[in-house]
Design a protein around this motif. Structure first.
Motif, PDB file in Angstrom:
ATOM      1  N   SER A 122      27.684  37.944  34.143  1.00 33.02           N
ATOM      2  CA  SER A 122      25.948  37.095  34.381  1.00 33.02           C
ATOM      3  C   SER A 122      25.705  38.871  34.798  1.00 33.02           C
ATOM      4  CB  SER A 122      26.262  36.689  35.513  1.00 33.02           C
ATOM      5  OG  SER A 122      26.953  37.331  36.676  1.00 33.02           O
ATOM      6  N   SER A 123      26.455  40.014  34.632  1.00 36.83           N
ATOM      7  CA  SER A 123      25.280  41.551  35.413  1.00 36.83           C
ATOM      8  C   SER A 123      26.928  41.964  34.191  1.00 36.83           C
ATOM      9  CB  SER A 123      24.758  40.967  36.567  1.00 36.83           C
ATOM     10  OG  SER A 123      24.335  41.897  36.698  1.00 36.83           O
ATOM     11  N   ASP A 124      26.837  43.248  35.519  1.00 37.38           N
ATOM     12  CA  ASP A 124      27.322  44.935  34.597  1.00 37.38           C
ATOM     13  C   ASP A 124      28.289  44.633  35.827  1.00 37.38           C
ATOM     14  OD1 ASP A 124      25.976  45.082  32.435  1.00 37.38           O
ATOM     15  OD2 ASP A 124      24.435  46.711  33.381  1.00 37.38           O
ATOM     16  N   ALA A 125      29.213  45.090  35.711  1.00 33.98           N
ATOM     17  CA  ALA A 125      30.805  45.467  36.666  1.00 33.98           C
ATOM     18  C   ALA A 125      31.080  46.625  36.826  1.00 33.98           C
ATOM     19  CB  ALA A 125      31.637  44.125  36.372  1.00 33.98           C
ATOM     20  N   SER A 126      31.969  46.814  37.046  1.00 36.12           N
ATOM     21  CA  SER A 126      32.135  47.985  37.060  1.00 36.12           C
ATOM     22  C   SER A 126      33.876  48.599  35.905  1.00 36.12           C
ATOM     23  CB  SER A 126      32.838  49.229  38.319  1.00 36.12           C
ATOM     24  OG  SER A 126      33.824  48.455  38.955  1.00 36.12           O
ATOM     25  N   ASP A 127      33.757  49.496  36.074  1.00 37.90           N
ATOM     26  CA  ASP A 127      35.083  49.821  34.855  1.00 37.90           C
ATOM     27  C   ASP A 127      36.438  50.275  36.245  1.00 37.90           C
ATOM     28  OD1 ASP A 127      33.870  50.437  32.981  1.00 37.90           O
ATOM     29  OD2 ASP A 127      33.904  52.843  33.587  1.00 37.90           O
ATOM     30  N   GLU A 128      36.392  50.229  36.966  1.00 35.36           N
ATOM     31  CA  GLU A 128      37.821  49.718  38.049  1.00 35.36           C
ATOM     32  C   GLU A 128      37.955  47.620  37.908  1.00 35.36           C
ATOM     33  OE1 GLU A 128      37.127  50.883  42.158  1.00 35.36           O
ATOM     34  OE2 GLU A 128      38.878  50.446  42.283  1.00 35.36           O
ATOM     35  N   VAL A 129      36.764  47.620  38.038  1.00 37.94           N
ATOM     36  CA  VAL A 129      36.531  46.175  38.301  1.00 37.94           C
ATOM     37  C   VAL A 129      37.365  45.447  37.175  1.00 37.94           C
ATOM     38  CG1 VAL A 129      35.452  43.727  38.827  1.00 37.94           C
ATOM     39  CG2 VAL A 129      35.332  46.026  40.485  1.00 37.94           C
ATOM     40  N   LEU A 130      36.565  45.722  36.304  1.00 33.56           N
ATOM     41  CA  LEU A 130      37.446  45.144  34.587  1.00 33.56           C
ATOM     42  C   LEU A 130      38.372  46.041  34.801  1.00 33.56           C
ATOM     43  CD1 LEU A 130      33.739  45.745  32.798  1.00 33.56           C
ATOM     44  CD2 LEU A 130      34.673  43.152  33.605  1.00 33.56           C
ATOM     45  N   ASN A 131      39.564  46.677  34.973  1.00 32.37           N
ATOM     46  CA  ASN A 131      40.518  47.046  34.172  1.00 32.37           C
ATOM     47  C   ASN A 131      41.400  46.248  35.120  1.00 32.37           C
ATOM     48  OD1 ASN A 131      40.909  49.571  32.772  1.00 32.37           O
ATOM     49  ND2 ASN A 131      39.605  50.581  34.439  1.00 32.37           N
ATOM     50  N   SER A 132      40.974  46.264  36.472  1.00 32.58           N
ATOM     51  CA  SER A 132      41.426  45.264  37.437  1.00 32.58           C
ATOM     52  C   SER A 132      41.995  43.560  36.722  1.00 32.58           C
ATOM     53  CB  SER A 132      41.233  45.250  38.970  1.00 32.58           C
ATOM     54  OG  SER A 132      41.005  46.214  39.318  1.00 32.58           O
ATOM     55  N   CYS A 133      40.497  43.101  36.771  1.00 33.39           N
ATOM     56  CA  CYS A 133      40.762  42.133  35.944  1.00 33.39           C
ATOM     57  C   CYS A 133      41.461  41.792  34.214  1.00 33.39           C
ATOM     58  CB  CYS A 133      38.635  41.663  35.484  1.00 33.39           C
ATOM     59  SG  CYS A 133      38.219  41.022  36.941  1.00 33.39           S
ATOM     60  N   CYS A 134      41.663  42.435  33.769  1.00 36.10           N
ATOM     61  CA  CYS A 134      42.056  43.155  32.307  1.00 36.10           C
ATOM     62  C   CYS A 134      43.636  42.584  32.727  1.00 36.10           C
ATOM     63  CB  CYS A 134      41.772  44.489  31.570  1.00 36.10           C
ATOM     64  SG  CYS A 134      43.140  44.501  30.232  1.00 36.10           S
ATOM     65  N   ASN A 135      43.278  43.769  34.061  1.00 33.85           N
ATOM     66  CA  ASN A 135      45.474  43.418  34.271  1.00 33.85           C
ATOM     67  C   ASN A 135      46.095  42.449  35.048  1.00 33.85           C
ATOM     68  OD1 ASN A 135      46.084  45.762  34.057  1.00 33.85           O
ATOM     69  ND2 ASN A 135      45.712  46.774  35.435  1.00 33.85           N
ATOM     70  N   CYS A 136      44.422  41.236  35.900  1.00 37.91           N
ATOM     71  CA  CYS A 136      45.138  40.363  36.194  1.00 37.91           C
ATOM     72  C   CYS A 136      45.294  39.144  34.987  1.00 37.91           C
ATOM     73  CB  CYS A 136      43.873  39.654  37.248  1.00 37.91           C
ATOM     74  SG  CYS A 136      43.877  38.046  37.945  1.00 37.91           S
ATOM     75  N   LEU A 137      44.510  39.407  33.717  1.00 41.55           N
ATOM     76  CA  LEU A 137      44.328  38.548  32.929  1.00 41.55           C
ATOM     77  C   LEU A 137      45.588  38.450  32.564  1.00 41.55           C
ATOM     78  CD1 LEU A 137      40.759  38.604  31.575  1.00 41.55           C
ATOM     79  CD2 LEU A 137      41.863  36.620  32.413  1.00 41.55           C
ATOM     80  N   ASP A 138      46.822  39.230  32.204  1.00 35.80           N
ATOM     81  CA  ASP A 138      47.580  39.723  31.561  1.00 35.80           C
ATOM     82  C   ASP A 138      48.991  39.227  32.538  1.00 35.80           C
ATOM     83  OD1 ASP A 138      49.286  41.148  29.437  1.00 35.80           O
ATOM     84  OD2 ASP A 138      49.266  43.122  29.647  1.00 35.80           O
ATOM     85  N   LEU A 139      48.570  39.755  33.861  1.00 31.20           N
ATOM     86  CA  LEU A 139      49.963  38.847  34.196  1.00 31.20           C
ATOM     87  C   LEU A 139      50.032  37.029  34.311  1.00 31.20           C
ATOM     88  CD1 LEU A 139      50.189  41.805  36.964  1.00 31.20           C
ATOM     89  CD2 LEU A 139      51.508  40.985  35.356  1.00 31.20           C
TER      90      LEU A 139
END
Length: 581
Positions: A486-503
């Motif tokens: 819906s809007s821009d997110a920080s790299d820190e948040v998106l890196n955390s989201c990526c790890n969460c998806l993987d797990l």
């Protein structure tokens, strides 16, 4: 297995397959007689009847979710006849999942016996075409962790349930399928150490190896990719008779003290042969000169590995192993000379009762990817009522408490062996994400996105829409999740989201493959806002109705236009570090 014994196995199969209809009726009668006192069957009102008509009228078609409450009671210690007349001896952990949770399935002695029958049957036909002498098999097999359930039952993968049975080990010796490696390697605590030692054992017994095997083709490819990197260290171990310091498991080191002794002649021979290879082509026949073939499951999601496997196998034939699942076995490969891409599996009519749901492709979807088709279904038909060339979903009833269980596999009738059908595996239904042994559905994807999306809430962001893709252009392949935010997110948040998806993908096949890097890190690709509108516009341009449009949750390689839209609109990309050491 002597020639006369092999002939007797083939003769038994010929007799069964010639009278498949009668054998099916008799098999159903046995299943219902043995399990008639089970609570599940009693509640359905069979009243002791064992004929196919009564069975189909009283017992509904089910999926795992329908039986899960009953299985959970068994897992938790209910030793009354819940699903079977005799107690369930252990639990198998399927590589699939149900709504994000690992699937538990009953395992008992009857499943063990049907496994042995399947293996004996396919071996007898293989041995007729490619006779092998007394010897061993270089097998890349690995026992999984065994845990005890609340009720005290052992829960582990279906293959581990087999490997730990003495009856199974004896049967493998009988059909010349004795593993080179000791149990300490098969059940080792670390995959990488076990793989190293499988290769080392294979080299030590190189003259005795008759064939190379793993349950899945990708495991063989992974093993020889590893061999390319460690072969000189293996030679050093053999030359000096001292096991590498990389092997730290005491049980494995103790086992090798009885196996490994200095052999500089063998080490020099291996070194010379490896140096003579061109890009490792034909490494298997070069190092194992008496091997007759390479064997493992090579159909479905294993097909992408066949080119590399053929490279390693050189002139040796590849043979696809038998057809089954954690739920039970279905058929043997009795046509071993067929290439894996067109392998067929003859149903053994006495190991279960089989039905087939006819599947018709809707008009206009004849050329679509099989896994994404919404088939038109008809009433199930019996084993001997299927028609050549048509597609079906398999329904199994077995001795381990599964009754009219929808397996979720789409198969085509490729032919008949006498009166039993020969099946060609087409795809899994409802399966979106799969690279090798991993199995993740739309529901699993949805749950993963929901979990990761919670990390956006603090920044008052949300996932507008999402889809997925399997990228096999990398080695190893990996999952790609596309997000529009819906809007821009920080790299820190998106890196955390990526790890969460993987797990969040908790399927045992996926977790295991990620841990050994046979599936690469999950990739999260963030899209420009408005991307999914462009996808909608694309489908509307093809004549789709807005009221019927559903965002495709998986975009395969054949859906080139949608994949192009997605890739052109990626603004950021992140790779998971969740499994980094």
């Amino acid at each position: 297995m002597t020639i006369s014994f092999a002939d007797s196995v083939i003769a038994e199969f010929e007799a069964l397959s010639k009278d498949a209809a009668r054998v099916q009726t008799e098999t159903l009668r046995r299943i219902l007689q043995e399990n008639g006192e089970a609570e599940y069957l009693r509640n359905l009102g069979l009243g002791g009847r064992t004929d196919p008509g009564s069975f189909k009228s009283c017992v509904p078609l089910v999926t795992h979710s329908d039986l899960e409450p009953y299985i959970q009671r068994i897992v938790d210690g209910d030793d009354s006849p819940v699903l079977t007349g005799k107690p369930i001896t252990s639990i198998s952990l399927s590589s699939g999942t149900t709504q994000g949770k690992p699937k538990f399935l009953p395992f008992n002695d009857e499943l063990l016996d049907s496994t042995i029958q399947i293996y004996r049957t396919s071996y007898a036909f293989r041995n007729r075409e490619y006779p092998i002498a007394n010897g061993k098999a270089l097998q890349f097999i690995y026992g999984s962790k065994q845990v005890h359930t609340k009720g005290g039952l052992i829960a582990t993968t279906a293959t581990t349930n087999l490997f730990r049975e003495e009856k199974f080990k004896n049967a493998m010796k009988e059909i010349q399928s004795q593993c080179c490696s000791p149990d300490e390697v098969i059940f080792g605590p670390d995959f990488h150490q076990s793989l190293y030692c499988h290769l080392l054992c294979g080299l030590i017994y190189s003259d005795e190896v008759q064939f190379v095997f793993s349950t899945f083709a990708h495991s063989i490819v992974h093993a020889f990719r590893t061999f390319e990197e460690i072969w000189e260290e293996l030679c050093t171990d053999i030359r000096g008779g001292v096991l590498s310091s990389r092997i730290t498991a005491p049980s494995i080191r103790a086992a090798f003290s009885k196996i490994l002794s200095p052999n500089p002649i063998l080490a020099d021979s291996i070194h010379k042969k490896c140096m003579a290879l061109s890009n490792w082509y034909g490494v298997i026949p070069a190092l194992w000169p008496n091997a007759k073939y390479v064997y493992g499951i090579m159909t479905g999601s294993m097909e992408p590995y066949l080119n590399k496997l053929r490279h390693y196998a050189g002139s040796l034939p590849l043979m696809s192993a038998d057809y089954g699942s954690s739920e039970g076995w279905i058929g043997s490969n009795v046509n071993p000379t067929l290439p894996p891409e067109v392998a067929t599996f003859a149903v053994l009519p006495n190991i279960g009762y089989f039905e087939f749901i006819p599947l018709e492709r809707p008009q206009g979807e004849e050329l679509e990817n099989d896994a994404s088709i919404h088939y038109i279904e008809s009433e199930p038909v019996g084993l001997t009522e299927v028609e050549l060339g048509k597609e079906y979903e398999i329904v199994i009833t077995n001795f381990a408490g599964l009754y009219r269980y929808r397996l979720g596999d789409v198969v085509k009738i490729a032919g008949f062996h006498n009166s039993t059908p020969e099946l060609q595996f087409i795809c899994r239904r409802s399966l979106l994400l799969t690279i090798n042994i991993d199995k993740n559905t739309e529901k699993d994807l949805q749950l993963a996105v929901e979990d990761a999306g919670k990390l956006l809430a603090a920044d008052k962001l949300e996932v507008v829409d999402f889809t997925s893709h399997v990228d096999c252009s990398t080695d190893p392949g990996h999952y790609v999740i596309f997000w529009e935010l819906s809007s821009d997110a920080s790299d820190e948040v998106l890196n955390s989201c990526c790890n969460c998806l993987d797990l969040a993908f908790v399927d045992a096949g996926y977790v295991g493959s990620r841990k050994v890097n046979s599936i690469g890190p999950l990739e999260l690709r963030v899209l420009r806002r408005g991307t999914f509108q462009k996808i909608l516009d694309h489908f509307l341009g093809l004549g789709a109705a807005v009221s019927q449009f559903k965002t495709p949750r998986f975009v395969g390689p054949t859906n080139n236009k949608v994949l192009q839209i997605l890739c052109r609109n990626v603004i950021k990309s992140y790779f998971s570090t969740a499994y980094d050491r």
